[in-house]
Write a protein that holds these residues in place. Sequence first.
Motif, PDB file in Angstrom:
ATOM      1  N   SER A  18       0.881  -1.098   0.087  1.00 49.42           N
ATOM      2  CA  SER A  18      -0.052   0.066   0.047  1.00 49.42           C
ATOM      3  C   SER A  18       0.929   1.478  -0.135  1.00 49.42           C
ATOM      4  O   SER A  18       0.704   2.303  -0.878  1.00 49.42           O
ATOM      5  CB  SER A  18      -0.750   0.010   1.216  1.00 49.42           C
ATOM      6  OG  SER A  18      -0.308  -0.116   2.474  1.00 49.42           O
ATOM      7  N   GLU A  19       2.054   1.200   0.796  1.00 48.08           N
ATOM      8  CA  GLU A  19       2.860   2.486   0.892  1.00 48.08           C
ATOM      9  C   GLU A  19       3.489   2.746  -0.411  1.00 48.08           C
ATOM     10  O   GLU A  19       3.762   3.697  -0.768  1.00 48.08           O
ATOM     11  CB  GLU A  19       3.768   2.387   1.953  1.00 48.08           C
ATOM     12  CG  GLU A  19       4.827   1.235   1.936  1.00 48.08           C
ATOM     13  CD  GLU A  19       4.530  -0.227   2.240  1.00 48.08           C
ATOM     14  OE1 GLU A  19       5.371  -1.050   1.895  1.00 48.08           O
ATOM     15  OE2 GLU A  19       3.358  -0.253   2.503  1.00 48.08           O
ATOM     16  N   THR A  59      -2.659   0.463  -4.754  1.00 44.81           N
ATOM     17  CA  THR A  59      -3.966   0.755  -5.208  1.00 44.81           C
ATOM     18  C   THR A  59      -3.962   1.878  -6.577  1.00 44.81           C
ATOM     19  O   THR A  59      -4.767   1.605  -7.421  1.00 44.81           O
ATOM     20  CB  THR A  59      -4.884   1.428  -4.052  1.00 44.81           C
ATOM     21  OG1 THR A  59      -4.264   2.384  -3.727  1.00 44.81           O
ATOM     22  CG2 THR A  59      -5.095   0.494  -3.122  1.00 44.81           C
ATOM     23  N   PHE A  71      -7.514  -4.751   0.290  1.00 43.90           N
ATOM     24  CA  PHE A  71      -7.792  -3.569  -0.229  1.00 43.90           C
ATOM     25  C   PHE A  71      -9.057  -3.747  -1.397  1.00 43.90           C
ATOM     26  O   PHE A  71      -9.564  -2.808  -2.102  1.00 43.90           O
ATOM     27  CB  PHE A  71      -7.014  -2.737  -0.937  1.00 43.90           C
ATOM     28  CG  PHE A  71      -5.644  -2.493   0.106  1.00 43.90           C
ATOM     29  CD1 PHE A  71      -5.741  -2.166   1.168  1.00 43.90           C
ATOM     30  CD2 PHE A  71      -4.405  -3.195  -0.406  1.00 43.90           C
ATOM     31  CE1 PHE A  71      -4.558  -2.227   2.048  1.00 43.90           C
ATOM     32  CE2 PHE A  71      -3.416  -2.898   0.344  1.00 43.90           C
ATOM     33  CZ  PHE A  71      -3.461  -2.524   1.703  1.00 43.90           C
ATOM     34  N   GLU A  95      -5.122  13.434  -0.058  1.00 44.50           N
ATOM     35  CA  GLU A  95      -6.094  12.520   0.149  1.00 44.50           C
ATOM     36  C   GLU A  95      -5.712  10.955  -0.020  1.00 44.50           C
ATOM     37  O   GLU A  95      -5.715  10.031   0.766  1.00 44.50           O
ATOM     38  CB  GLU A  95      -7.217  12.806  -0.731  1.00 44.50           C
ATOM     39  CG  GLU A  95      -8.411  11.862  -0.310  1.00 44.50           C
ATOM     40  CD  GLU A  95      -9.749  12.106  -1.148  1.00 44.50           C
ATOM     41  OE1 GLU A  95     -10.559  11.269  -1.122  1.00 44.50           O
ATOM     42  OE2 GLU A  95     -10.015  13.324  -1.651  1.00 44.50           O
ATOM     43  N   LEU A  96      -4.763  10.705  -1.283  1.00 43.32           N
ATOM     44  CA  LEU A  96      -4.397   9.497  -1.466  1.00 43.32           C
ATOM     45  C   LEU A  96      -3.328   9.222  -0.418  1.00 43.32           C
ATOM     46  O   LEU A  96      -3.032   8.006  -0.202  1.00 43.32           O
ATOM     47  CB  LEU A  96      -3.924   9.554  -3.036  1.00 43.32           C
ATOM     48  CG  LEU A  96      -3.457   7.969  -3.450  1.00 43.32           C
ATOM     49  CD1 LEU A  96      -4.792   7.074  -3.149  1.00 43.32           C
ATOM     50  CD2 LEU A  96      -3.376   8.322  -5.025  1.00 43.32           C
ATOM     51  N   ASP A 120      -2.759  10.139   2.374  1.00 46.65           N
ATOM     52  CA  ASP A 120      -3.377   9.946   3.661  1.00 46.65           C
ATOM     53  C   ASP A 120      -4.169   8.619   4.011  1.00 46.65           C
ATOM     54  O   ASP A 120      -4.390   8.116   4.934  1.00 46.65           O
ATOM     55  CB  ASP A 120      -4.246  11.146   4.443  1.00 46.65           C
ATOM     56  CG  ASP A 120      -3.514  12.161   4.547  1.00 46.65           C
ATOM     57  OD1 ASP A 120      -2.423  12.338   4.839  1.00 46.65           O
ATOM     58  OD2 ASP A 120      -4.017  13.504   4.459  1.00 46.65           O
ATOM     59  N   ASN A 121      -4.585   8.252   2.597  1.00 49.81           N
ATOM     60  CA  ASN A 121      -5.425   6.904   2.663  1.00 49.81           C
ATOM     61  C   ASN A 121      -4.847   6.228   1.502  1.00 49.81           C
ATOM     62  O   ASN A 121      -5.573   6.019   0.650  1.00 49.81           O
ATOM     63  CB  ASN A 121      -6.755   7.274   2.438  1.00 49.81           C
ATOM     64  CG  ASN A 121      -7.795   5.839   2.444  1.00 49.81           C
ATOM     65  OD1 ASN A 121      -7.133   4.987   3.204  1.00 49.81           O
ATOM     66  ND2 ASN A 121      -9.000   6.169   2.604  1.00 49.81           N
ATOM     67  N   THR A 146      -4.783   3.060   1.114  1.00 49.32           N
ATOM     68  CA  THR A 146      -5.692   1.726   0.834  1.00 49.32           C
ATOM     69  C   THR A 146      -6.749   1.791  -0.050  1.00 49.32           C
ATOM     70  O   THR A 146      -7.324   0.874  -0.688  1.00 49.32           O
ATOM     71  CB  THR A 146      -5.818   0.975   2.073  1.00 49.32           C
ATOM     72  OG1 THR A 146      -6.839   1.823   2.874  1.00 49.32           O
ATOM     73  CG2 THR A 146      -4.724   0.566   2.828  1.00 49.32           C
ATOM     74  N   ALA A 147      -7.053   3.128  -0.428  1.00 49.37           N
ATOM     75  CA  ALA A 147      -8.412   3.450  -1.162  1.00 49.37           C
ATOM     76  C   ALA A 147      -7.744   3.398  -2.393  1.00 49.37           C
ATOM     77  O   ALA A 147      -6.770   3.852  -3.102  1.00 49.37           O
ATOM     78  CB  ALA A 147      -8.784   5.010  -0.666  1.00 49.37           C
TER      79      ALA A 147
END
Length: 196
Positions: free
Chosen positions: A7-8, A12, A46, A123-124, A126-127, A129-130
């Motif tokens: 994820s990091e 996604t 995810f 936003e991406l 910070d999240n 996994t979205a």
Amino acid sequence: TFINPGSEKGVTLFYRIAQIAETELPELKFLVVESRATLAQSDDQFNTGFSKLSNIVRVGLQQDMGRVFGMTRILLMPSLWHESGGRTAIEALSLGIPVIATNRGGLPEVLGSAATLIDVDAELIDNPTAIPSEARARPWLDALMKIMNNPGSYDEMQRMSLEQWKTHDPEQRMPDIIERMQSIVSRKQKQVFHGC
């Protein structure tokens, strides 16, 4: 090629890129090197759909990346975390492989003008996994198309990669490192001598 799909590292975002490319650029194939993270883990965690995409080839942990880089035309680094240096990016530079990366952490400094750097919004970051929207993946596809569909652009990116590699090449940097180390040792010796 996309390495270590966690994820990091932007798995996604990579998913959305590959999903769109499957339809719009069906000739484009992605090589994913799985190590600490796998695409199956991403599917489970995810709700990505990597298992449904036909444009991805997976390989496991590699002892020698030579074979992987031999198959790599472009390195993707959609990293969402603060990369301190990006060893994989430096390896790609050394081989003249164009890089498309996020404009995060130390990647801009390491890659210089030899790469296509793409901003990612907070936003991406910070999240991570979205699954991002198509609009957030579109700059990556545009960059891929620009490099892949224009041989002159690809050749120029290769040339710039090799030029940027010179700033990292140990053979180029070693004389300066040795000189700096000798200067430090010389200063320390003078301090010890004057302190007696």
